[in-house]
Design an enzyme around this catalytic site. Structure first.
Site, PDB file in Angstrom:
ATOM      1  N   CYS A  16      -3.817  -3.585   4.251  1.00  0.00           N
ATOM      2  CA  CYS A  16      -2.702  -4.561   4.871  1.00  0.00           C
ATOM      3  C   CYS A  16      -3.039  -6.100   4.524  1.00  0.00           C
ATOM      4  CB  CYS A  16      -2.729  -4.828   6.210  1.00  0.00           C
ATOM      5  SG  CYS A  16      -2.153  -2.818   6.615  1.00  0.00           S
ATOM      6  N   GLU A  61       0.920  -1.112   0.231  1.00  0.00           N
ATOM      7  CA  GLU A  61      -0.165  -0.091  -0.230  1.00  0.00           C
ATOM      8  C   GLU A  61       0.858   1.205  -0.014  1.00  0.00           C
ATOM      9  OE1 GLU A  61      -2.481   0.469   3.595  1.00  0.00           O
ATOM     10  OE2 GLU A  61      -1.678  -1.375   4.217  1.00  0.00           O
ATOM     11  N   HIS A  69      -2.978 -10.068  11.896  1.00  0.00           N
ATOM     12  CA  HIS A  69      -2.563  -8.930  11.579  1.00  0.00           C
ATOM     13  C   HIS A  69      -2.114  -7.966  12.765  1.00  0.00           C
ATOM     14  CE1 HIS A  69      -1.573  -5.047   9.509  1.00  0.00           C
ATOM     15  NE2 HIS A  69      -2.636  -4.558   9.932  1.00  0.00           N
TER      16      HIS A  69
END
Ligand code: CAA
Length: 445
Positions: free
Chosen positions: A120, A83, A244
């Site tokens: 993500c 990203e 995550h």
């Protein structure tokens, strides 16, 4: 059915370090415990002046290819998840392939290349793409290279500045993997959310508090969706749960929520009821407010119980060890969490071959995904080959003034020059601009 999964992994951290508990806390007059206990972070990795998402991704990939004895011809697909891209057309995978072609015989002209975007979670989505490509029989015996690479920088003084990080994780997806087999079952929680986004801007617009709530809501949906296809998840089904990890404090919240969900209507809930009561049920309350308050109280009590703390220490805490020293790597973060967990197992001489992990990915915007993984026989050799501790230890420790220069150097709008703090050795480096505004790279011996 032949197993498909992650055959090998390699990690590349940005070569600089910002100490949060000392340098950041000192500068901002903050209590160091805000970073170390509240967020759960000691330091951030940051890129030196010659580093970016291409160099870090290419360096991780080269380490992986060298260690596995691979040539370009062995790889049929290169997907980069990021990203932090600097090009809206030409994918970062082409830059990385170009770097690798400088140092290997042969080329990647036969390889399908792309760039995946969904905050993500794109690293996990790229693994999915590779998995599906192999399962569809389109890989012609070749493996896929998946690279998750990010410079996770926030605007100066943004609430996220304390959670920054920079690094890459390269993964080889193949049949008969040495590291983990991926489950076919997956669960999703996905909704149109505006919690964290970069509308044609380098640094994110973030609604920090809301992003935490969105993470939890989407994760809950993904778990329920996963159970609808894989059956109820039980605590004893998995040894580690890599999430995550934007910062370990976020995972602390998600883990408690997952534990409550997974133990509901089980003997664990009954056992806990003796000390903290049963879990609140919505139907027992007149309104949402009362119910939510009861849930908060239950969660606070749950986190104090020995049962929960033992489970957390064994199943979740081992996934956070690397994150504490490097910060958020966005697309690479959940894949670092997997490495952390297996590294802990190796260091405690635990043989985890055949054991399962529950892997929970997340991307703002927002989507969560949960799947299972079975650790394969070759896992210990794969993890033993990593030098992540050395990489972390060798980073240059920035002063605050140096950090400010580094942040400016990587700000696309500032075009500032900066001498490097570290000397590149056996790695790809950014080497200036080409005639069409493209970035150029060379390999330094
Ligand atoms: N000692 C110990 N603990 C302390 C403390 C002290 N002196 N001061 C504060 N704390 C604790 C707080 O109690 C809080 O604990 P809980 O989380 O258990 O409630 C914790 O430290 C954090 O404190 P705040 O909530 O006050 O922190 P903040 O508001 O300054 O920043 C944040 C938190 C909003 C998440 C910010 O870091 C941020 O904006 N980060 C970027 C967005 C992000 O990472 N969101 C996560 C979900 S989205 C995602 O996962 C995608 C992604 O990668 C970005």
């Amino acid at each position: 059915m032949t197993a498909v999964g992650i055959d090998a992994v390699e990690v590349w951290t940005g070569n600089l370090k910002l100490d949060l508990a000392e340098t950041f806390a000192d500068e901002k007059g903050k209590d160091p415990a805000y970073f170390t206990k509240g967020l759960g972070l000691r330091a951030s990795s940051l890129p030196d002046s010659y580093e970016d998402i291409v160099t870090m991704g290419a360096n991780a990939s080269k380490k992986l290819m060298d260690r596995k004895g691979l040539e370009p011809d062995d790889i049929g697909r290169i997907d980069v998840a990021t990203e932090s891209s600097f090009d809206n057309s030409k994918p970062i995978s082409t830059y990385i392939a170009g770097c690798l072609e400088q140092v290997y015989e042969g080329d990647f002209h036969h390889a399908n290349k792309g760039e995946r975007k969904f905050a993500c979670i794109a690293g996990t989505q790229s693994i999915d793409d590779a998995y599906n490509w192999i399962r569809a029989g389109r890989n012609r015996g070749r493996a896929a290279l998946v690279v998750a690479t990010d410079t996770a920088l926030y605007a100066r003084d943004d609430s996220g500045e304390a959670t920054q990080g920079a690094g890459a994780v390269a993964m080889l997806i193949d049949e008969d993997p040495d590291l983990v087999e991926l489950s076919t079952e997956q669960g999703y929680g996905s909704a149109d959310e505006t919690d964290f986004l970069k509308p044609n801007q380098q640094f994110p617009s973030v609604d920090g508090k809301r992003s935490v709530q969105v993470y939890l809501a989407r994760m809950r949906e993904a778990l329920e969706d996963y159970e609808s296809v894989a059956g109820d998840v039980r605590l004893e089904d998995f040894i580690y749960a890599p999430f995550h990890t934007p910062y370990p404090g976020m995972v602390r919240k998600a883990a408690a929520l997952a534990y409550r969900h997974v133990t509901r209507d089980t003997p664990v809930e009954e056992e806990l009821a003796e000390s903290i009561g049963r879990q609140p049920r919505r139907e027992s309350f007149d309104d949402d407010g009362e119910y939510e308050e009861a849930v908060r109280e239950y969660m606070d009590a749950l986190k104090e119980t020995e049962q929960y703390q033992d489970w957390y220490a064994a199943t979740v805490d081992p996934t956070l060890t690397i994150s504490r020293d490097v910060g958020n790597w966005y697309t690479g973060s959940v894949h670092l969490a997997r490495v952390s967990a297996l590294k802990t197992a190796l260091e405690s001489d635990r043989d985890v071959a055949g054991e399962s992990m529950l892997v929970a990915s997340y991307g703002s915007g927002a989507q969560a995904e949960i799947h299972g993984e079975v650790v394969q026989d070759g896992w210990a050799d794969e993890i033993a080959a990593l030098d992540v501790d050395e990489q972390i230890a060798e980073r240059y420790d920035l002063s605050w003034a140096e950090y400010e220069q580094v942040h400016d150097r990587h700000n696309h709008e500032m075009d500032s020059e900066l001498e490097e703090f570290t000397t590149p050795e056996a790695e790809f480096v950014f080497d200036g601009w080409g005639r069409m505004g493209e970035r150029k790279y060379t390999y330094v011996e």
